[in-house]
Write a protein that holds these residues in place. Structure first.
Motif, PDB file in Angstrom:
ATOM      1  N   CYS A   1       0.715  -1.105   0.061  1.00  0.00           N
ATOM      2  CA  CYS A   1      -0.031  -0.194   0.216  1.00  0.00           C
ATOM      3  C   CYS A   1       0.814   1.373  -0.072  1.00  0.00           C
ATOM      4  CB  CYS A   1      -0.903  -0.051   1.302  1.00  0.00           C
ATOM      5  SG  CYS A   1      -2.043  -1.426   1.227  1.00  0.00           S
ATOM      6  N   SER A   2       1.253   1.608  -1.311  1.00  0.00           N
ATOM      7  CA  SER A   2       2.222   2.760  -1.296  1.00  0.00           C
ATOM      8  C   SER A   2       1.705   3.880  -2.211  1.00  0.00           C
ATOM      9  CB  SER A   2       3.639   2.216  -1.950  1.00  0.00           C
ATOM     10  OG  SER A   2       3.458   1.333  -2.907  1.00  0.00           O
ATOM     11  N   ASN A   3       0.752   4.700  -1.825  1.00  0.00           N
ATOM     12  CA  ASN A   3       0.035   5.664  -2.521  1.00  0.00           C
ATOM     13  C   ASN A   3       1.335   6.846  -2.766  1.00  0.00           C
ATOM     14  OD1 ASN A   3      -1.534   7.561  -3.603  1.00  0.00           O
ATOM     15  ND2 ASN A   3      -2.972   7.667  -2.046  1.00  0.00           N
ATOM     16  N   TRP A   4       1.482   7.007  -3.961  1.00  0.00           N
ATOM     17  CA  TRP A   4       2.478   8.175  -4.110  1.00  0.00           C
ATOM     18  C   TRP A   4       1.752   9.419  -3.742  1.00  0.00           C
ATOM     19  CZ3 TRP A   4       6.754   8.587  -7.557  1.00  0.00           C
ATOM     20  CH2 TRP A   4       7.114  10.012  -7.924  1.00  0.00           C
ATOM     21  N   GLU A   5       0.699   9.714  -3.873  1.00  0.00           N
ATOM     22  CA  GLU A   5       0.287  11.356  -3.432  1.00  0.00           C
ATOM     23  C   GLU A   5       0.253  11.293  -1.816  1.00  0.00           C
ATOM     24  OE1 GLU A   5      -3.277  12.767  -5.377  1.00  0.00           O
ATOM     25  OE2 GLU A   5      -2.084  13.058  -6.852  1.00  0.00           O
ATOM     26  N   ALA A   6       0.217  10.316  -1.085  1.00  0.00           N
ATOM     27  CA  ALA A   6       0.107  10.527   0.224  1.00  0.00           C
ATOM     28  C   ALA A   6       1.188  10.720   1.227  1.00  0.00           C
ATOM     29  CB  ALA A   6      -0.609   9.104   1.066  1.00  0.00           C
ATOM     30  N   GLY A   7       2.296  10.502   0.462  1.00  0.00           N
ATOM     31  CA  GLY A   7       3.648  10.756   1.155  1.00  0.00           C
ATOM     32  C   GLY A   7       4.793  10.245   0.536  1.00  0.00           C
ATOM     33  N   TYR A   8       6.030  10.207   1.099  1.00  0.00           N
ATOM     34  CA  TYR A   8       7.200   9.740   0.494  1.00  0.00           C
ATOM     35  C   TYR A   8       7.681   8.303   1.007  1.00  0.00           C
ATOM     36  CZ  TYR A   8       8.124  14.440  -0.423  1.00  0.00           C
ATOM     37  OH  TYR A   8       8.138  15.808  -1.166  1.00  0.00           O
ATOM     38  N   PHE A   9       8.381   7.573   0.223  1.00  0.00           N
ATOM     39  CA  PHE A   9       8.543   6.298   0.338  1.00  0.00           C
ATOM     40  C   PHE A   9       9.887   5.848   1.287  1.00  0.00           C
ATOM     41  CE2 PHE A   9       6.581   5.401  -4.275  1.00  0.00           C
ATOM     42  CZ  PHE A   9       5.187   5.551  -3.565  1.00  0.00           C
ATOM     43  N   GLY A  10       9.639   6.407   2.530  1.00  0.00           N
ATOM     44  CA  GLY A  10      10.833   6.338   3.568  1.00  0.00           C
ATOM     45  C   GLY A  10      10.980   5.069   3.826  1.00  0.00           C
ATOM     46  N   SER A  11       9.809   4.177   3.961  1.00  0.00           N
ATOM     47  CA  SER A  11       9.912   2.690   4.144  1.00  0.00           C
ATOM     48  C   SER A  11      11.005   1.994   3.289  1.00  0.00           C
ATOM     49  CB  SER A  11       8.701   2.017   4.147  1.00  0.00           C
ATOM     50  OG  SER A  11       7.808   2.437   5.063  1.00  0.00           O
ATOM     51  N   TYR A  12      10.786   2.403   1.879  1.00  0.00           N
ATOM     52  CA  TYR A  12      11.781   1.753   1.032  1.00  0.00           C
ATOM     53  C   TYR A  12      13.268   2.190   1.220  1.00  0.00           C
ATOM     54  CZ  TYR A  12       7.428   0.584  -1.809  1.00  0.00           C
ATOM     55  OH  TYR A  12       6.450   0.196  -2.134  1.00  0.00           O
ATOM     56  N   ARG A  13      13.359   3.433   1.538  1.00  0.00           N
ATOM     57  CA  ARG A  13      14.912   3.960   1.653  1.00  0.00           C
ATOM     58  C   ARG A  13      15.457   3.418   2.676  1.00  0.00           C
ATOM     59  NH1 ARG A  13      15.698   7.809   5.472  1.00  0.00           N
ATOM     60  NH2 ARG A  13      13.496   8.486   5.215  1.00  0.00           N
ATOM     61  N   LEU A  14      14.623   3.031   3.884  1.00  0.00           N
ATOM     62  CA  LEU A  14      15.347   2.609   5.291  1.00  0.00           C
ATOM     63  C   LEU A  14      15.624   0.911   4.941  1.00  0.00           C
ATOM     64  CD1 LEU A  14      12.904   4.296   7.805  1.00  0.00           C
ATOM     65  CD2 LEU A  14      15.243   4.876   7.374  1.00  0.00           C
ATOM     66  N   LEU A  15      14.591   0.369   4.250  1.00  0.00           N
ATOM     67  CA  LEU A  15      14.976  -1.131   3.954  1.00  0.00           C
ATOM     68  C   LEU A  15      16.250  -1.365   3.032  1.00  0.00           C
ATOM     69  CD1 LEU A  15      11.238  -2.307   3.610  1.00  0.00           C
ATOM     70  CD2 LEU A  15      12.939  -3.030   5.378  1.00  0.00           C
ATOM     71  N   ALA A  16      16.188  -0.350   2.239  1.00  0.00           N
ATOM     72  CA  ALA A  16      17.314  -0.475   1.092  1.00  0.00           C
ATOM     73  C   ALA A  16      18.595  -0.230   1.842  1.00  0.00           C
ATOM     74  CB  ALA A  16      17.360   0.608   0.093  1.00  0.00           C
TER      75      ALA A  16
ATOM     76  N   SER B   1      -3.372  -4.862  17.672  1.00  0.00           N
ATOM     77  CA  SER B   1      -3.646  -4.383  16.482  1.00  0.00           C
ATOM     78  C   SER B   1      -3.155  -2.769  16.842  1.00  0.00           C
ATOM     79  CB  SER B   1      -5.038  -4.323  16.218  1.00  0.00           C
ATOM     80  OG  SER B   1      -5.899  -3.567  17.327  1.00  0.00           O
ATOM     81  N   GLU B   2      -2.871  -1.986  15.829  1.00  0.00           N
ATOM     82  CA  GLU B   2      -2.319  -0.726  15.650  1.00  0.00           C
ATOM     83  C   GLU B   2      -2.702  -0.134  14.335  1.00  0.00           C
ATOM     84  OE1 GLU B   2      -0.490   1.702  14.474  1.00  0.00           O
ATOM     85  OE2 GLU B   2       0.483   3.099  16.016  1.00  0.00           O
ATOM     86  N   LEU B   3      -3.639   0.804  14.552  1.00  0.00           N
ATOM     87  CA  LEU B   3      -4.395   1.369  13.478  1.00  0.00           C
ATOM     88  C   LEU B   3      -3.891   2.743  12.967  1.00  0.00           C
ATOM     89  CD1 LEU B   3      -7.881   0.396  14.706  1.00  0.00           C
ATOM     90  CD2 LEU B   3      -6.331  -0.967  13.630  1.00  0.00           C
ATOM     91  N   ASP B   4      -2.898   3.282  13.491  1.00  0.00           N
ATOM     92  CA  ASP B   4      -2.465   4.683  13.165  1.00  0.00           C
ATOM     93  C   ASP B   4      -1.208   4.767  12.157  1.00  0.00           C
ATOM     94  OD1 ASP B   4      -4.405   6.131  14.147  1.00  0.00           O
ATOM     95  OD2 ASP B   4      -3.334   6.185  16.095  1.00  0.00           O
ATOM     96  N   SER B   5      -0.223   3.870  12.636  1.00  0.00           N
ATOM     97  CA  SER B   5       1.009   4.221  11.964  1.00  0.00           C
ATOM     98  C   SER B   5       1.443   3.517  10.618  1.00  0.00           C
ATOM     99  CB  SER B   5       2.376   3.708  12.908  1.00  0.00           C
ATOM    100  OG  SER B   5       2.085   4.307  14.282  1.00  0.00           O
ATOM    101  N   HIS B   6       2.258   4.305   9.929  1.00  0.00           N
ATOM    102  CA  HIS B   6       2.810   3.789   8.540  1.00  0.00           C
ATOM    103  C   HIS B   6       4.228   3.148   8.674  1.00  0.00           C
ATOM    104  CE1 HIS B   6      -0.448   6.154   6.761  1.00  0.00           C
ATOM    105  NE2 HIS B   6      -0.122   7.058   7.713  1.00  0.00           N
ATOM    106  N   GLY B   7       4.535   2.266   8.029  1.00  0.00           N
ATOM    107  CA  GLY B   7       5.781   1.767   7.853  1.00  0.00           C
ATOM    108  C   GLY B   7       6.056   0.364   7.252  1.00  0.00           C
ATOM    109  N   TYR B   8       6.342  -0.437   7.800  1.00  0.00           N
ATOM    110  CA  TYR B   8       6.905  -1.943   7.201  1.00  0.00           C
ATOM    111  C   TYR B   8       7.182  -2.813   8.326  1.00  0.00           C
ATOM    112  CZ  TYR B   8      11.562  -0.204   8.434  1.00  0.00           C
ATOM    113  OH  TYR B   8      12.854   0.489   8.704  1.00  0.00           O
TER     114      TYR B   8
END
Length: 536
Positions: A152-167, A482-489
């Motif tokens: 669930c990586s929506n371009w308009e909703a933010g930057y892909f920081g998860s991808y940068r950190l995993l790389a 469950s945690e319903l707020d945070s974005h990440g990976y």
């Protein structure tokens, strides 16, 4: 293919080292070359093969989705070292506007369990170098493997920081992406919580045609963090709904109006063609994307397609209709056979929508026993989200009954789609759990950027969501967290005697320099089908 001279080879070798060691630091650099503007990628590793991908822009007018430009040949090489002094496979691939100038090579004859470097070339110009690896041999006694798990990586909703950190991590075998890699919406139609956009989609309209889907895929692959993660690790991916349209089913979608948007079959075919062109994934006969990847004796990963064959979503009693299906008959039989026939320690299931049942505010109908029929209640309980397995209870009963009846242990569902985080003991019958056994476990990972509860309500994180999490815990004894707020990976570590999911949450999805923190970890021991909080 134009041969690379020694100077060019050294130049590419340096690029390979940069990708391996410094990919995140280069996240805001310009596209690496005029010819290779969308990076490189690899995927679907087998013991002796891996898929390599890139796109070439041979002339300025050969833009994604344009349908113009010359037919060309692109060279490719695979080497054991970053300097490309030991090349083990090479060749040339013919491409042109009929495939949007994409290049996809299924390289065979490689050694099992081996890291490789790869690159492409056109007109003497090198692509960025990528790093990939093959799966261990089927009989290999593998001690442990770690996978990134994202969705669930929506371009308009933010930057892909998860991808940068995993790389930036060097402990991962690869990346499991569970779908919604792109989003189909028009710009500002599905952005941040206030309806805005951190950055805007291209094309600005909702995508419908083949050219549209090609352009949207191309835009996503201009993201430097996405390019970095593709270049760093092999990906194992499958689509969900937004690769076509919201809440897709076999013959339609919530976000498709035939009266104004034309044939859904044509739209589906266009989206599938663009996906096949732009993603490092294998397809089977007839365009089948569900498939299995094996990692020695340790684990087998089964990637499901829960969009192409499903019945239309519904509610009420109809969720129990045995004629309705989520998987389709052929995929269900294949899945049961695959799980029964697996000879690995762990069975991982890439599952785009949540299989764990969910109720809020009332007991599931099955608790009422014979009264359910008299009261006209669906036997699986009222479905809060009919797009999930909750909306297809006959298929879920069949699959979970198969796991229980065949005594199949160590099944772990890896799930995305709902932009939130969950740790679930999947029960045979939720209403009588824990008297009724758990037959699997499920780890649901958050979205990379897409909206969750606080975004939708436009409130501060950890406010309104707390009441929902409390209600979930009260009426769902099988939901351990469950945690319903945070974005990440998520990062899944598979060992012989245990699997462990670590959830990482971003500091701010709207910041291009976001950091992350490890929030919680759950483990499941071999043979248990139970979860234990291990950290956080």
């Amino acid at each position: 293919m134009t041969p690379l001279n020694r100077r060019e080879a050294l130049k590419l070798g340096g690029a390979g080292v940069a990708v391996a060691a410094l990919a995140p630091a280069a996240s805001h650099a310009a596209p690496p070359t005029p010819y290779f503007q969308h990076g490189v990628a690899s995927g679907d590793p087998l013991p002796q093969a891996v898929v390599l991908w890139t796109r070439v822009t041979p002339t300025p007018e050969s833009l994604p989705g344009s349908g113009v430009g010359p037919a060309v040949e692109v060279g490719w090489q695979v080497a054991e070292d970053a300097a490309f002094t030991t090349v083990v496979a090479e060749g040339a691939f013919a491409t042109g506007p009929e495939r949007d100038h994409t290049v996809k090579v299924d390289v065979q004859g490689l050694r099992p369990g081996t890291a490789y470097h790869y690159r492409f070339s056109f007109q003497g110009e090198p692509s960025p170098a990528g790093r990939t690896r093959t799966a261990p041999a089927e009989n290999a006694d593998v001690e442990s493997l770690a996978f990134a798990v994202v969705s669930c990586s929506n371009w308009e909703a933010g930057y892909f920081g998860s991808y940068r950190l995993l790389a930036a991590r060097d402990d991962l075998f690869g990346v499991i992406h569970l779908g919604d890699y792109i989003y189909e919406y028009a710009t500002r139609a599905f952005g941040t919580g206030d309806g805005g956009a951190v950055r805007e989609h291209f094309p600005a309209r909702e995508i419908i045609t083949l050219a549209d889907y090609r352009q949207r895929h191309a835009q996503y692959k201009t993201d430097p963090d996405l390019r970095a993660l593709h270049a760093r690790h092999p990906w194992m991916i499958v689509w969900d709904d937004h690769e076509i349209a919201n809440d897709t089913w076999s013959d339609g979608a919530q976000n498709h109006d035939p009266a104004t948007e034309g044939s859904f079959a044509a739209r589906k075919a266009a989206s599938r063609q663009a996906y096949a062109e732009w993603m490092p994934v294998r397809f089977g006969d007839g365009g089948v994307i569900y498939r299995t990847l094996r990692f020695g004796q340790l684990a087998e990963l089964t990637m499901l397609d829960l969009r192409s064959h499903r019945s239309k979503q519904t509610t009420g009693l109809a969720v129990d209709d045995p004629e309705r299906t989520l998987t389709g008959e052929a995929q269900m039989e294949w899945l049961k056979s695959t799980l029964s026939g697996s000879r690995t320690r762990w069975r991982l299931v890439g599952n785009s929508v949540m299989i764990g049942p969910l109720v809020l505010g009332s007991l599931p109908a099955e608790v009422l026993g014979p009264l359910a029929e008299l009261l006209g209640l669906p036997s699986g309980g009222y479905s809060l989200n009919p797009d999930q397995w909750d909306g297809y209870t006959a298929d879920r009963r069949e699959l979970l009954g198969h796991l229980n009846g065949e005594g199949i242990a160590n099944t772990v569902f890896l799930t995305g789609d709902i932009h939130t985080s969950w740790a679930i003991e999947v029960p045979l019958k939720a209403g009588s759990y824990p008297v009724s056994p758990a037959v699997a476990t499920e780890f649901v990972v958050p979205s990379v950027t897409s909206n969750n509860i606080d975004d939708i309500l436009q409130v501060a994180p950890r406010t309104a969501s707390l009441a929902a999490e409390a209600a979930i815990a009260t009426t769902n004894r099988h939901v351990r967290w469950s945690e319903l707020d945070s974005h990440g990976y998520g990062v899944l570590t598979v060992r012989r005697e245990q699997t462990r999911m670590d959830w990482y949450f971003l500091s701010d999805r709207t910041s291009p320099t976001a950091t992350s923190r490890k929030a919680v970890s759950f483990t499941t021991e071999s043979g248990s089908q139970k979860l234990k909080r291990a950290w956080g």
